[in-house]
Design a protein around this motif. Structure first.
Motif, PDB file in Angstrom:
ATOM      1  N   UNK A  63      -3.162  -4.395 -20.568  1.00  0.00           N
ATOM      2  CA  UNK A  63      -3.207  -4.577 -22.245  1.00  0.00           C
ATOM      3  C   UNK A  63      -1.703  -4.404 -22.620  1.00  0.00           C
ATOM      4  N   UNK A  64      -1.059  -3.505 -21.972  1.00  0.00           N
ATOM      5  CA  UNK A  64       0.326  -3.163 -22.408  1.00  0.00           C
ATOM      6  C   UNK A  64       1.265  -4.529 -21.899  1.00  0.00           C
ATOM      7  N   UNK A  65       0.989  -5.580 -21.186  1.00  0.00           N
ATOM      8  CA  UNK A  65       1.597  -6.657 -20.758  1.00  0.00           C
ATOM      9  C   UNK A  65       0.891  -7.994 -21.366  1.00  0.00           C
ATOM     10  N   UNK A  66       0.119  -7.700 -22.313  1.00  0.00           N
ATOM     11  CA  UNK A  66      -0.757  -9.112 -22.670  1.00  0.00           C
ATOM     12  C   UNK A  66       0.259  -9.760 -23.519  1.00  0.00           C
ATOM     13  N   UNK A  67       0.122 -11.146 -23.253  1.00  0.00           N
ATOM     14  CA  UNK A  67       1.027 -11.935 -24.046  1.00  0.00           C
ATOM     15  C   UNK A  67       2.454 -12.136 -23.782  1.00  0.00           C
ATOM     16  N   UNK A  68       2.792 -11.521 -22.564  1.00  0.00           N
ATOM     17  CA  UNK A  68       4.039 -11.562 -22.062  1.00  0.00           C
ATOM     18  C   UNK A  68       4.362 -11.974 -20.868  1.00  0.00           C
ATOM     19  N   UNK A  69       5.267 -12.721 -20.644  1.00  0.00           N
ATOM     20  CA  UNK A  69       5.756 -13.219 -19.200  1.00  0.00           C
ATOM     21  C   UNK A  69       6.082 -12.080 -18.376  1.00  0.00           C
ATOM     22  N   UNK A  70       5.388 -11.962 -17.329  1.00  0.00           N
ATOM     23  CA  UNK A  70       5.727 -10.388 -16.607  1.00  0.00           C
ATOM     24  C   UNK A  70       6.140 -11.036 -15.189  1.00  0.00           C
ATOM     25  N   UNK A  71       7.103 -10.659 -14.392  1.00  0.00           N
ATOM     26  CA  UNK A  71       7.640 -10.802 -13.042  1.00  0.00           C
ATOM     27  C   UNK A  71       7.346  -9.391 -12.236  1.00  0.00           C
ATOM     28  N   UNK A  72       6.713  -9.456 -11.246  1.00  0.00           N
ATOM     29  CA  UNK A  72       6.556  -8.503 -10.492  1.00  0.00           C
ATOM     30  C   UNK A  72       6.977  -8.589  -9.217  1.00  0.00           C
ATOM     31  N   UNK A  73       7.853  -7.716  -8.768  1.00  0.00           N
ATOM     32  CA  UNK A  73       8.584  -7.960  -7.312  1.00  0.00           C
ATOM     33  C   UNK A  73       7.836  -6.903  -6.480  1.00  0.00           C
ATOM     34  N   UNK A  74       7.175  -7.549  -5.432  1.00  0.00           N
ATOM     35  CA  UNK A  74       6.788  -6.586  -4.240  1.00  0.00           C
ATOM     36  C   UNK A  74       7.414  -6.646  -3.017  1.00  0.00           C
ATOM     37  N   UNK A  75       7.539  -5.475  -2.513  1.00  0.00           N
ATOM     38  CA  UNK A  75       8.357  -5.333  -1.228  1.00  0.00           C
ATOM     39  C   UNK A  75       7.710  -4.565  -0.398  1.00  0.00           C
ATOM     40  N   UNK A  76       8.478  -4.683   0.864  1.00  0.00           N
ATOM     41  CA  UNK A  76       8.221  -3.773   1.801  1.00  0.00           C
ATOM     42  C   UNK A  76       6.861  -3.936   2.724  1.00  0.00           C
ATOM     43  N   UNK A  77       6.819  -4.706   3.878  1.00  0.00           N
ATOM     44  CA  UNK A  77       6.023  -4.902   4.771  1.00  0.00           C
ATOM     45  C   UNK A  77       5.979  -3.760   5.722  1.00  0.00           C
ATOM     46  N   UNK A  78       6.996  -3.048   5.648  1.00  0.00           N
ATOM     47  CA  UNK A  78       7.296  -1.769   6.604  1.00  0.00           C
ATOM     48  C   UNK A  78       6.329  -0.602   6.116  1.00  0.00           C
ATOM     49  N   UNK A  79       5.103  -0.843   6.176  1.00  0.00           N
ATOM     50  CA  UNK A  79       4.119   0.483   5.818  1.00  0.00           C
ATOM     51  C   UNK A  79       3.282   0.825   6.898  1.00  0.00           C
ATOM     52  N   UNK A  80       3.221   2.171   6.801  1.00  0.00           N
ATOM     53  CA  UNK A  80       2.710   2.782   8.008  1.00  0.00           C
ATOM     54  C   UNK A  80       1.160   2.344   8.014  1.00  0.00           C
ATOM     55  N   UNK A  81       0.663   2.240   9.310  1.00  0.00           N
ATOM     56  CA  UNK A  81      -0.692   1.600   9.846  1.00  0.00           C
ATOM     57  C   UNK A  81      -1.771   2.642   8.947  1.00  0.00           C
ATOM     58  N   UNK A  82      -1.707   3.625   9.091  1.00  0.00           N
ATOM     59  CA  UNK A  82      -2.799   4.773   8.442  1.00  0.00           C
ATOM     60  C   UNK A  82      -2.825   4.491   6.820  1.00  0.00           C
ATOM     61  N   UNK A  83      -1.687   4.251   6.314  1.00  0.00           N
ATOM     62  CA  UNK A  83      -1.678   4.209   4.605  1.00  0.00           C
ATOM     63  C   UNK A  83      -2.149   2.801   4.506  1.00  0.00           C
ATOM     64  N   UNK A  84      -1.601   2.067   5.119  1.00  0.00           N
ATOM     65  CA  UNK A  84      -2.438   0.553   4.915  1.00  0.00           C
ATOM     66  C   UNK A  84      -3.878   0.551   4.969  1.00  0.00           C
ATOM     67  N   UNK A  85      -4.310   1.084   6.110  1.00  0.00           N
ATOM     68  CA  UNK A  85      -6.085   1.139   6.443  1.00  0.00           C
ATOM     69  C   UNK A  85      -6.312   2.007   5.095  1.00  0.00           C
ATOM     70  N   UNK A  86      -5.751   2.966   4.649  1.00  0.00           N
ATOM     71  CA  UNK A  86      -6.457   3.455   3.553  1.00  0.00           C
ATOM     72  C   UNK A  86      -6.427   2.674   2.350  1.00  0.00           C
ATOM     73  N   UNK A  87      -5.393   2.075   2.232  1.00  0.00           N
ATOM     74  CA  UNK A  87      -5.436   1.330   0.950  1.00  0.00           C
ATOM     75  C   UNK A  87      -6.619   0.147   0.850  1.00  0.00           C
ATOM     76  N   UNK A  88      -6.947  -0.168   2.147  1.00  0.00           N
ATOM     77  CA  UNK A  88      -7.791  -1.389   2.321  1.00  0.00           C
ATOM     78  C   UNK A  88      -9.108  -0.635   2.428  1.00  0.00           C
ATOM     79  N   UNK A  89      -9.325   0.555   2.504  1.00  0.00           N
ATOM     80  CA  UNK A  89     -10.652   1.120   2.489  1.00  0.00           C
ATOM     81  C   UNK A  89     -11.604   1.123   1.473  1.00  0.00           C
ATOM     82  N   UNK A  90     -12.756   0.908   1.076  1.00  0.00           N
ATOM     83  CA  UNK A  90     -13.367   1.142  -0.221  1.00  0.00           C
ATOM     84  C   UNK A  90     -13.167   2.423  -0.817  1.00  0.00           C
ATOM     85  N   UNK A  91     -13.028   2.498  -2.158  1.00  0.00           N
ATOM     86  CA  UNK A  91     -12.954   3.736  -2.861  1.00  0.00           C
ATOM     87  C   UNK A  91     -14.241   3.938  -3.790  1.00  0.00           C
ATOM     88  N   UNK A  92     -14.522   5.209  -3.876  1.00  0.00           N
ATOM     89  CA  UNK A  92     -15.692   5.616  -4.521  1.00  0.00           C
ATOM     90  C   UNK A  92     -15.755   5.141  -5.854  1.00  0.00           C
TER      91      UNK A  92
END
Length: 92
Positions: A63-92
């Motif tokens: 809602x903070x960004x509604x009606x605006x043009x927003x550019x998001x820069x995503x970086x860094x494929x140098x992620x630890x495998x365990x952290x990436x697996x945690x990100x992809x695991x289902x959350x409660x």
């Protein structure tokens, strides 16, 4: 969680940002992990937690960004495998 978790902002960059009237947002580690998962699932991008922080901020409060043009820069494929697996695991 990773490289953006420094103790304080540098004095010079902070002074410039204040002079320009810039504001900052914070995101939780869980929000960063959720953004990493969204980037992977929907955009086929591998981001590290700090590189997903901007996306996390938008996803956490769209809602903070509604009606605006927003550019998001995503970086860094140098992620630890365990952290990436945690990100992809289902959350409660």
């Amino acid at each position: 969680m990773d490289g953006i978790a420094g103790p304080v902002a540098g004095a010079r960059p902070l002074a410039v940002l204040r002079r320009l009237g810039a504001t900052g947002l914070t995101v939780t580690d869980d929000a960063a992990l959720a953004a990493m998962a969204a980037a992977f699932r929907f955009l086929k991008l591998v981001l590290e937690p700090g590189g997903a922080a901007a996306l996390a901020a938008v996803l956490a409060d769209p809602g903070r960004f509604a009606g605006r043009t927003v550019a998001v820069i995503g970086t860094g494929g140098n992620v630890d495998a365990d952290v990436f697996a945690r990100a992809l695991s289902p959350r409660p």
